[in-house]
Design a protein around this motif. Structure first.
Motif, short mmCIF file in Angstrom:
data_model
loop_
_atom_site.label_atom_id
_atom_site.label_comp_id
_atom_site.label_asym_id
_atom_site.label_seq_id
_atom_site.Cartn_x
_atom_site.Cartn_y
_atom_site.Cartn_z
N GLN A 111 0.83 -1.20 0.00
CA GLN A 111 0.00 0.00 0.00
C GLN A 111 0.87 1.26 0.00
OE1 GLN A 111 -3.02 0.08 3.01
NE2 GLN A 111 -3.68 2.14 2.49
N GLU A 112 1.95 1.24 0.77
CA GLU A 112 2.78 2.43 0.88
C GLU A 112 3.76 2.59 -0.27
OE1 GLU A 112 5.84 4.57 4.02
OE2 GLU A 112 4.16 3.40 4.76
N TYR A 113 4.33 1.48 -0.74
CA TYR A 113 5.40 1.57 -1.74
C TYR A 113 5.01 1.04 -3.12
CZ TYR A 113 8.34 2.52 2.31
OH TYR A 113 8.87 3.06 3.45
N GLY A 114 3.83 0.46 -3.24
CA GLY A 114 3.40 -0.10 -4.52
C GLY A 114 3.74 -1.58 -4.62
N GLY A 115 3.10 -2.26 -5.54
CA GLY A 115 3.25 -3.70 -5.68
C GLY A 115 4.65 -4.18 -6.01
N ASP A 116 5.47 -3.32 -6.59
CA ASP A 116 6.84 -3.75 -6.95
C ASP A 116 7.70 -4.06 -5.74
OD1 ASP A 116 6.26 -3.55 -9.62
OD2 ASP A 116 7.20 -1.58 -9.88
N VAL A 117 7.27 -3.64 -4.55
CA VAL A 117 8.04 -3.91 -3.33
C VAL A 117 7.82 -5.34 -2.84
CG1 VAL A 117 6.36 -3.17 -1.60
CG2 VAL A 117 8.79 -2.79 -1.18
N LEU A 118 6.77 -5.99 -3.32
CA LEU A 118 6.46 -7.34 -2.84
C LEU A 118 7.38 -8.39 -3.45
CD1 LEU A 118 2.56 -7.29 -2.88
CD2 LEU A 118 4.10 -7.08 -0.91
N PRO A 119 7.65 -9.45 -2.70
CA PRO A 119 8.48 -10.53 -3.24
C PRO A 119 7.83 -11.17 -4.46
CG PRO A 119 8.19 -10.79 -0.87
CD PRO A 119 7.25 -9.72 -1.31
N ARG A 120 8.67 -11.56 -5.39
CA ARG A 120 8.23 -12.31 -6.55
C ARG A 120 8.71 -13.76 -6.45
NH1 ARG A 120 5.74 -8.34 -8.05
NH2 ARG A 120 6.32 -6.56 -9.29
N TRP A 121 9.53 -14.01 -5.42
CA TRP A 121 10.05 -15.35 -5.17
C TRP A 121 10.59 -15.40 -3.75
CZ3 TRP A 121 8.50 -19.10 -8.04
CH2 TRP A 121 9.10 -20.37 -7.93
N ASN A 122 11.08 -16.56 -3.35
CA ASN A 122 11.67 -16.74 -2.03
C ASN A 122 13.00 -15.99 -1.94
OD1 ASN A 122 9.62 -18.78 -1.40
ND2 ASN A 122 10.72 -20.05 -2.87
N PHE A 123 13.34 -15.59 -0.74
CA PHE A 123 14.59 -14.90 -0.41
C PHE A 123 14.65 -13.47 -0.94
CE2 PHE A 123 15.49 -19.27 0.53
CZ PHE A 123 16.19 -19.19 1.72
N HIS A 124 13.51 -12.79 -0.91
CA HIS A 124 13.48 -11.34 -1.14
C HIS A 124 13.94 -10.70 0.16
CE1 HIS A 124 11.79 -7.97 -3.61
NE2 HIS A 124 11.89 -7.36 -2.43
N LYS A 125 14.80 -9.71 0.06
CA LYS A 125 15.42 -9.11 1.23
C LYS A 125 14.97 -7.66 1.42
CE LYS A 125 18.67 -10.81 -1.10
NZ LYS A 125 17.83 -11.84 -1.69
N TYR A 126 14.66 -7.30 2.68
CA TYR A 126 14.27 -5.94 3.05
C TYR A 126 15.20 -5.46 4.14
CZ TYR A 126 9.80 -7.07 0.82
OH TYR A 126 8.84 -7.45 -0.07
N LEU A 127 15.74 -4.27 3.99
CA LEU A 127 16.58 -3.69 5.03
C LEU A 127 15.83 -2.51 5.64
CD1 LEU A 127 19.34 -3.70 6.49
CD2 LEU A 127 20.16 -2.13 4.71
N PHE A 128 15.59 -2.59 6.95
CA PHE A 128 14.92 -1.54 7.70
C PHE A 128 15.92 -0.87 8.62
CE2 PHE A 128 11.65 -4.60 6.62
CZ PHE A 128 10.57 -3.81 6.25
N ASN A 129 15.80 0.46 8.79
CA ASN A 129 16.71 1.17 9.67
C ASN A 129 16.29 1.02 11.13
OD1 ASN A 129 14.70 3.13 10.22
ND2 ASN A 129 15.44 4.47 8.58
N ARG A 130 17.07 1.58 12.03
CA ARG A 130 16.81 1.40 13.46
C ARG A 130 15.55 2.10 13.92
NH1 ARG A 130 18.86 5.62 16.77
NH2 ARG A 130 19.86 7.23 15.54
N LYS A 131 14.99 2.96 13.08
CA LYS A 131 13.71 3.60 13.39
C LYS A 131 12.53 2.83 12.79
CE LYS A 131 15.70 8.15 13.90
NZ LYS A 131 15.74 9.53 13.43
N GLY A 132 12.83 1.74 12.07
CA GLY A 132 11.78 0.90 11.51
C GLY A 132 11.36 1.22 10.10
N GLY A 133 12.02 2.18 9.47
CA GLY A 133 11.69 2.55 8.09
C GLY A 133 12.44 1.72 7.07
#
Length: 162
Positions: A111-133
């Motif tokens: 919802q916030e970043y659009g559908g392209d942010v969603l995994p298309r397969w296993n082992f999609h990686k997301y890095l969040f900062n210490r504030k949770g963003g």
């Protein structure tokens, strides 16, 4: 969207609120035990060991959405990751990342970043900062130890002191 607002069940069945990692950066990865990318577990474990002292937490989330490559129970998954890859980083129970049954975090990411942010397969990686963003995300084809991933982790280490 802030990762610290979400709760999961841990692989061992206990509660796993992301709030418990507040003020720590998180590398969050959807995983699978029977995937061509499953050897990424070893690289994720190495990253966890290398950067844990700086506060980085790696969180694995088993997912059976892609190719039904995570068919096992939580107990079977735990046995596999511990015996085959000596995983010591936190792991959640099995969740969906796409569709109507997707975990709320993934619905909110889309919802916030659009559908392209969603995994298309296993082992999609997301890095969040210490504030949770969300800082960045990478597809399965990008290994966890890819220079782009390591650059984003090390680039921010100074701001990630505990």
């Amino acid at each position: 969207m802030n990762i610290f607002n979400y709760n999961f069940v841990a692989l061992d069945g206990g509660p796993m609120p992301m709030e418990r990692f507040r003020n720590q950066p998180i590398l969050f990865v959807n995983t699978a035990s029977e995937c061509g990318f499953t050897p990424h577990y070893a690289k994720l474990q190495q990253i966890y060991q290398d950067f844990q002292q700086s506060g980085l937490v790696v969180v694995g989330m088993p997912c059976n959405d892609f190719g039904e490559q995570e068919p096992g129970s939580e107990e079977e998954i735990a046995e596999f990751v511990h015996s085959q890859y000596r995983v010591s980083f936190p792991m959640t129970a099995k969740y969906s990342v796409i569709g109507i049954n997707a975990h709320p975090m993934f619905k909110d990411l889309a919802q916030e970043y659009g559908g392209d942010v969603l995994p298309r397969w296993n082992f999609h990686k997301y890095l969040f900062n210490r504030k949770g963003g969300l800082i960045e995300h990478w597809p399965a084809q990008t290994p966890p130890d890819d220079p782009a991933v390591l650059h984003q982790i090390t680039r921010n280490l100074q701001s990630w002191s505990l």
